[in-house]
Design a protein around this motif. Structure first.
Motif, PDB file in Angstrom:
ATOM      1  N   TYR A   1     -29.014   4.936 -68.397  1.00 59.44           N
ATOM      2  CA  TYR A   1     -29.707   5.707 -67.289  1.00 59.44           C
ATOM      3  C   TYR A   1     -30.899   6.577 -67.749  1.00 59.44           C
ATOM      4  O   TYR A   1     -30.703   7.491 -68.634  1.00 59.44           O
ATOM      5  CB  TYR A   1     -28.621   6.681 -66.584  1.00 59.44           C
ATOM      6  CG  TYR A   1     -27.396   5.817 -66.443  1.00 59.44           C
ATOM      7  CD1 TYR A   1     -27.053   5.314 -64.838  1.00 59.44           C
ATOM      8  CD2 TYR A   1     -26.380   5.799 -67.307  1.00 59.44           C
ATOM      9  CE1 TYR A   1     -25.920   4.843 -64.726  1.00 59.44           C
ATOM     10  CE2 TYR A   1     -25.086   5.130 -66.940  1.00 59.44           C
ATOM     11  CZ  TYR A   1     -24.995   5.008 -65.737  1.00 59.44           C
ATOM     12  OH  TYR A   1     -23.721   4.193 -65.232  1.00 59.44           O
TER      13      TYR A   1
ATOM     14  N   ASN B   1     -38.086   9.968 -60.564  1.00 61.48           N
ATOM     15  CA  ASN B   1     -37.615   8.535 -60.639  1.00 61.48           C
ATOM     16  C   ASN B   1     -36.227   8.340 -61.505  1.00 61.48           C
ATOM     17  O   ASN B   1     -36.179   9.030 -62.581  1.00 61.48           O
ATOM     18  CB  ASN B   1     -38.902   7.552 -61.180  1.00 61.48           C
ATOM     19  CG  ASN B   1     -40.116   7.760 -60.380  1.00 61.48           C
ATOM     20  OD1 ASN B   1     -39.977   7.696 -59.052  1.00 61.48           O
ATOM     21  ND2 ASN B   1     -41.226   7.907 -61.118  1.00 61.48           N
ATOM     22  N   ARG B   2     -35.682   7.266 -61.033  1.00 58.91           N
ATOM     23  CA  ARG B   2     -34.371   7.211 -61.808  1.00 58.91           C
ATOM     24  C   ARG B   2     -34.153   5.493 -62.262  1.00 58.91           C
ATOM     25  O   ARG B   2     -35.035   4.801 -61.409  1.00 58.91           O
ATOM     26  CB  ARG B   2     -33.117   7.342 -60.837  1.00 58.91           C
ATOM     27  CG  ARG B   2     -32.849   8.710 -60.460  1.00 58.91           C
ATOM     28  CD  ARG B   2     -31.615   8.873 -59.610  1.00 58.91           C
ATOM     29  NE  ARG B   2     -31.488  10.241 -58.903  1.00 58.91           N
ATOM     30  CZ  ARG B   2     -30.698  10.343 -58.278  1.00 58.91           C
ATOM     31  NH1 ARG B   2     -29.654   9.659 -57.738  1.00 58.91           N
ATOM     32  NH2 ARG B   2     -30.494  11.875 -57.870  1.00 58.91           N
ATOM     33  N   ASN B   3     -33.777   5.307 -63.356  1.00 51.21           N
ATOM     34  CA  ASN B   3     -33.805   3.953 -63.882  1.00 51.21           C
ATOM     35  C   ASN B   3     -32.433   3.508 -64.419  1.00 51.21           C
ATOM     36  O   ASN B   3     -31.770   4.339 -65.103  1.00 51.21           O
ATOM     37  CB  ASN B   3     -34.981   3.601 -64.836  1.00 51.21           C
ATOM     38  CG  ASN B   3     -34.946   2.173 -65.104  1.00 51.21           C
ATOM     39  OD1 ASN B   3     -34.672   1.325 -64.528  1.00 51.21           O
ATOM     40  ND2 ASN B   3     -35.480   1.947 -66.640  1.00 51.21           N
TER      41      ASN B   3
ATOM     42  N   GLN C   1     -30.019   0.399 -66.032  1.00 51.55           N
ATOM     43  CA  GLN C   1     -30.175  -0.620 -66.589  1.00 51.55           C
ATOM     44  C   GLN C   1     -28.782  -1.042 -67.299  1.00 51.55           C
ATOM     45  O   GLN C   1     -28.409  -0.260 -68.152  1.00 51.55           O
ATOM     46  CB  GLN C   1     -31.440  -0.639 -67.486  1.00 51.55           C
ATOM     47  CG  GLN C   1     -31.630  -2.019 -68.180  1.00 51.55           C
ATOM     48  CD  GLN C   1     -32.593  -2.055 -69.435  1.00 51.55           C
ATOM     49  OE1 GLN C   1     -33.369  -0.900 -69.565  1.00 51.55           O
ATOM     50  NE2 GLN C   1     -33.120  -3.300 -69.962  1.00 51.55           N
TER      51      GLN C   1
END
Length: 199
Positions: free
Chosen positions: A186, A193-195, A197
């Protein structure tokens, strides 16, 4: 007159005992004086401390009520980057095929099964709900960074290696924080913004 060493030793011992007694008496009196002075100066200290804490809470609440744009913190003098607020998105609605009234959806004219609407693309699985938010990143005088994050309703100050729930903080830069758990990575940046994966 003949010199008697036993008498001299006795007189010397008496003088030493008298000096030791005077020393103990003086130390005891000095200690009692210090105790009385301390009691006189610290009377009401608890209430003064409570009043000081209340005053600091009022000052900090008033300071937090103003929007802080980031940059150099006037209170600490360190650089502090504040994360942009993330707008809450409305939950997605899953489209369902509606059957016309008065007809059985499972049967057609010759017992055929009704076809689903194939015009709209299938819904992508949404990422799991995330309770973590990046609030700010603070840089110290040595180039090290500390992140302020929210875990639900709790505010945490974290460094690299700290845990936020089940996630471990793996990296903090001036613009981004990265955390990971057993299944995913994370990342959150200052722009909001958040990501997410999967590993």
């Amino acid at each position: 007159m003949r010199f008697n060493p036993f008498m001299a030793a006795a007189v010397l011992a008496m003088v030493m005992a008298l000096g030791l007694a005077l020393r103990v008496f003086s130390q005891n009196n000095g200690f009692r004086r210090e105790v009385h002075v301390s009691l006189a100066t610290t009377e009401g200290y608890d209430q003064k401390f409570i009043d000081l804490v209340d005053h600091l809470e009022d000052v900090l609440a008033k300071r937090a009520s103003f929007a802080y744009p980031g940059g150099k913190d006037p209170m600490t003098g360190r650089r502090r980057e504040v994360a942009t607020a993330v707008p809450e998105t409305a939950p997605r609605r899953v489209a369902s095929a509606k059957s016309s009234p008065g007809k059985n959806p499972g049967k057609g004219a010759k017992g055929s099964v009704a076809k689903a609407d194939t015009e709209s693309p299938p819904e992508q699985p949404a990422p799991p709900p995330d309770r973590v938010k990046l609030t700010a990143i603070i840089a110290d005088d040595y180039g090290q960074h500390t992140a302020i994050v929210m875990d639900g309703e709790r505010s945490l100050s974290v460094d690299v290696g700290d845990m936020v729930g089940t996630r471990k903080v793996s990296k903090i830069t001036s613009k981004e924080i990265t955390m990971e758990d057993e299944s995913a990575v994370y990342s959150y940046d200052i722009s909001g913004n958040r990501n997410f994966q999967k590993k």
